[in-house]
Design an enzyme around this catalytic site. Structure first.
Site, PDB file in Angstrom:
ATOM      1  N   GLU A 176      14.807  -7.120 -13.738  1.00 14.97           N
ATOM      2  CA  GLU A 176      14.294  -8.129 -13.933  1.00 14.97           C
ATOM      3  C   GLU A 176      14.602 -10.035 -13.709  1.00 14.97           C
ATOM      4  OE1 GLU A 176      11.287  -9.411 -14.205  1.00 14.97           O
ATOM      5  OE2 GLU A 176      10.979  -8.061 -16.013  1.00 14.97           O
ATOM      6  N   ASN A 177      13.433 -10.216 -13.073  1.00 13.40           N
ATOM      7  CA  ASN A 177      14.125 -11.775 -12.903  1.00 13.40           C
ATOM      8  C   ASN A 177      15.386 -11.871 -11.916  1.00 13.40           C
ATOM      9  OD1 ASN A 177      12.461 -13.223 -14.464  1.00 13.40           O
ATOM     10  ND2 ASN A 177      14.068 -12.810 -15.785  1.00 13.40           N
ATOM     11  N   ASP A 212       6.756  -6.689 -15.175  1.00 14.11           N
ATOM     12  CA  ASP A 212       5.462  -7.683 -15.953  1.00 14.11           C
ATOM     13  C   ASP A 212       5.113  -7.146 -15.379  1.00 14.11           C
ATOM     14  OD1 ASP A 212       6.194  -8.271 -13.721  1.00 14.11           O
ATOM     15  OD2 ASP A 212       6.470 -10.336 -13.959  1.00 14.11           O
ATOM     16  N   ASP A 252     -14.139   2.191   4.714  1.00 16.15           N
ATOM     17  CA  ASP A 252     -14.132   1.935   6.274  1.00 16.15           C
ATOM     18  C   ASP A 252     -13.579   2.272   6.683  1.00 16.15           C
ATOM     19  OD1 ASP A 252     -15.479  -0.350   4.604  1.00 16.15           O
ATOM     20  OD2 ASP A 252     -13.677  -1.388   4.513  1.00 16.15           O
ATOM     21  N   HIS A 268     -17.685   1.947  21.865  1.00 14.20           N
ATOM     22  CA  HIS A 268     -17.325   1.200  23.053  1.00 14.20           C
ATOM     23  C   HIS A 268     -17.805   0.573  23.509  1.00 14.20           C
ATOM     24  CE1 HIS A 268     -17.700   3.059  26.513  1.00 14.20           C
ATOM     25  NE2 HIS A 268     -17.560   4.290  25.849  1.00 14.20           N
ATOM     26  N   ASP A 287     -21.686   5.560  24.970  1.00 18.19           N
ATOM     27  CA  ASP A 287     -20.994   5.282  24.058  1.00 18.19           C
ATOM     28  C   ASP A 287     -20.336   5.504  22.706  1.00 18.19           C
ATOM     29  OD1 ASP A 287     -21.117   3.401  26.758  1.00 18.19           O
ATOM     30  OD2 ASP A 287     -21.896   1.754  25.792  1.00 18.19           O
TER      31      ASP A 287
END
Length: 521
Positions: A243-244, A318, A458, A486, A511
């Protein structure tokens, strides 16, 4: 009352005998390791070393020799039904076929990673902390169940692929170290999947989901962040998140620890009163190296520690959610494990047989390597779908057996089960392992999962008979009228006519037709 006391004494004596047999001499011989792997898991070894597991998480295998419960739970998108994924046999490997069957023709996420220790320290979706996650209500995303395929002991399994925004947590644990109590932990990570974000962690964290000050957490970190501590080279590094601060050693900034990038990486962390250590090694072979072992960092608030005993995976204490990585298995212990115990655990890990090897060539079967050859004559019949190294866009290029190794790798793809629909396919780049062919604004690119809600769609394409009457065509799962095409040597998803120049009807059928060729790399 006499019998239980005698039983406990006998049990302690037996454990001591086992510990002596297992741990004497540090690393075990290869012959002993194989026998041990068949009879014991890492948590049996920790118990023999008097530092028993209090949390044990894996989506790939049992971590006790006699464990026969569920490893994890998946939820499918089609109807939100859930299923526990268990083992092929007690003490064995994950039943990946059960996941494949349950998730057929849809997608799945991992909802629960079960604790094998019996303490009930399961990991579930991390809820909103100081930093909100991207899911509804500020919670974190759940991992795509198909994004980290692997082979363990010759058996198919799946890891936990943490894209930015993905996180798991348990704030109500049992037996986890608190305050300055000693503990140990290890995890197996994909050493090639990381970033500089905060923070890809596994281990002990705040129960509040907030930054509660120095020393309130103690977790393994893996990545190449230089915002706090760092090591030699460009990373990634195994460090401790207390932490930190991400600490590579006693100094708050640089300490001379090595960059590590094993495809399968064993990382360990242990902490006690004013002492801690990190170690690591190749999870496929060899032993562990000690990166740091010594006193707590040269900063206030870390001696004594103020650990709170929550468990996190993929995030900071956190709920910092910008890190990324892949997790296969890990445990947390009560007590400070000896190096000899950790060496014996590493021997068990290497015997488990982690592998990312492909299973075939030149076919569209998941696990196979292929190259995709253009069919448009006369321009392009010697050209292959190819990642452009300069900007990760995709086009077609002349590549052959005499081409540079990097070019051949960039024209070769590992076929994966479709991330958004298991009846379709995704394509992982051989040149950039862990990154997938995907469309963005209709242009094809090779990217790591960015944690966005649309990435899986996607990156998923459904094979069809070739639009020109030969070979294969690949239809976008989220734009079903558009196929991989393409056009002027660049690659897009394109429809047969439309408002974009690459939707031109001229040569569209050719294509969008590809030959699945033997892999160039």
């Amino acid at each position: 009352m006499v019998k239980p006391r005698l039983f406990r004494r006998a049990t302690r004596a037996l454990l001591a005998a086992v510990a002596t047999a297992v741990l004497s001499g540090g690393l075990l011989t290869a012959t002993t390791t194989i026998a041990q792997a068949a009879a014991q898991g890492p948590c049996d070894i920790y118990a023999a070393g008097a530092t028993p597991c209090v949390a044990a998480h894996s989506t790939t295998r049992a971590l006790y020799g006699n464990y026969n419960g569920p490893l994890y739970q998946v939820k499918r998108a089609s109807d939100s039904a859930t299923k526990d994924i268990g083992l092929l046999s007690a003490g064995g490997y994950a039943d990946a076929a059960a996941q494949d069957s349950f998730c057929a023709n849809t997608s799945c996420v991992i909802t629960v990673i079960y604790d094998q220790s019996g303490k009930g320290n399961n990991l579930t979706q991390a809820l909103k902390g100081h930093w909100p996650g991207p899911a509804e209500g500020g919670n974190d995303n759940l991992a795509n169940a198909f994004e980290a395929p692997v082979t363990v002991g010759g058996h198919k399994a799946y890891g936990v692929y943490v894209a930015p925004g993905t996180g798991y947590r348990n704030n109500n644990t049992h037996g986890i170290a608190t305050g300055d109590q000693p503990e140990g932990m290890y995890a197996i990570f994909d050493g090639t999947h990381f970033n500089g974000g905060c923070c890809f962690d596994y281990g002990n964290a705040e129960t509040t989901g907030n930054d509660d000050g120095n020393g309130t957490m103690e977790a393994l970190y893996f990545g190449n962040s230089t915002g706090w501590g760092y090591g030699s080279g460009n990373g990634p590094w195994v460090m401790a998140d207390m932490e930190n601060g991400l600490f590579s050693g006693v100094n708050t900034r640089f300490n001379d620890i090595p960059s590590v990038s094993h495809r399968f990486l064993t990382a360990t962390l242990k902490g006690g009163h004013n002492q801690w250590a990190t170690r690591g090694g190749n999870a496929q072979s060899g032993g562990l190296s000690t990166y740091y072992s010594g006193v707590r960092p040269n900063a206030s608030g870390y001696n004594p520690m103020k650990k709170q005993g929550a468990i996190i995976l993929g995030i900071g204490g956190d709920n910092s959610v910008t890190g990324q990585g892949t997790f296969y298995e890990g445990v947390m212990t009560s007590g400070y494990p000896s190096d000899a115990t950790e060496n014996a655990v590493q021997a068990n890990i290497t015997a488990a047989g982690y592998s990312s090897a492909t299973t075939g060539t030149g076919t569209l079967t998941p696990g196979s390597r292929v190259s995709l050859k253009a069919t448009t004559a006369p321009c392009c019949t010697s050209q292959y779908l190819h990642r452009n190294a300069a900007d990760s866009t995709v086009g077609i290029s002349d590549v052959n057996s005499s081409s540079p190794t990097a070019d051949k790798a960039d024209a070769t793809w590992v076929v994966r089960t479709g991330l958004a629909n298991t009846s379709c396919l995704s394509f992982e780049s051989v040149g950039k392992p862990g990154q997938f062919l995907r469309h963005s604004n209709y242009r094809l690119r090779v990217n790591v999962d960015d944690g966005g809600s649309s990435f899986a769609k996607d990156a998923t394409f459904c094979p069809t008979a070739g639009n020109s009457g030969t070979g294969q065509s690949f239809k976008s799962v989220n734009y079903p009228t558009k196929f991989i095409r393409h056009y002027n040597y660049a690659a897009y998803i394109a429809s047969n006519g439309g408002s974009n120049t690459w939707d031109s009807t001229t040569s569209w059928a050719q294509d969008t037709t590809w030959l699945t060729a033997a892999p160039l790399s």
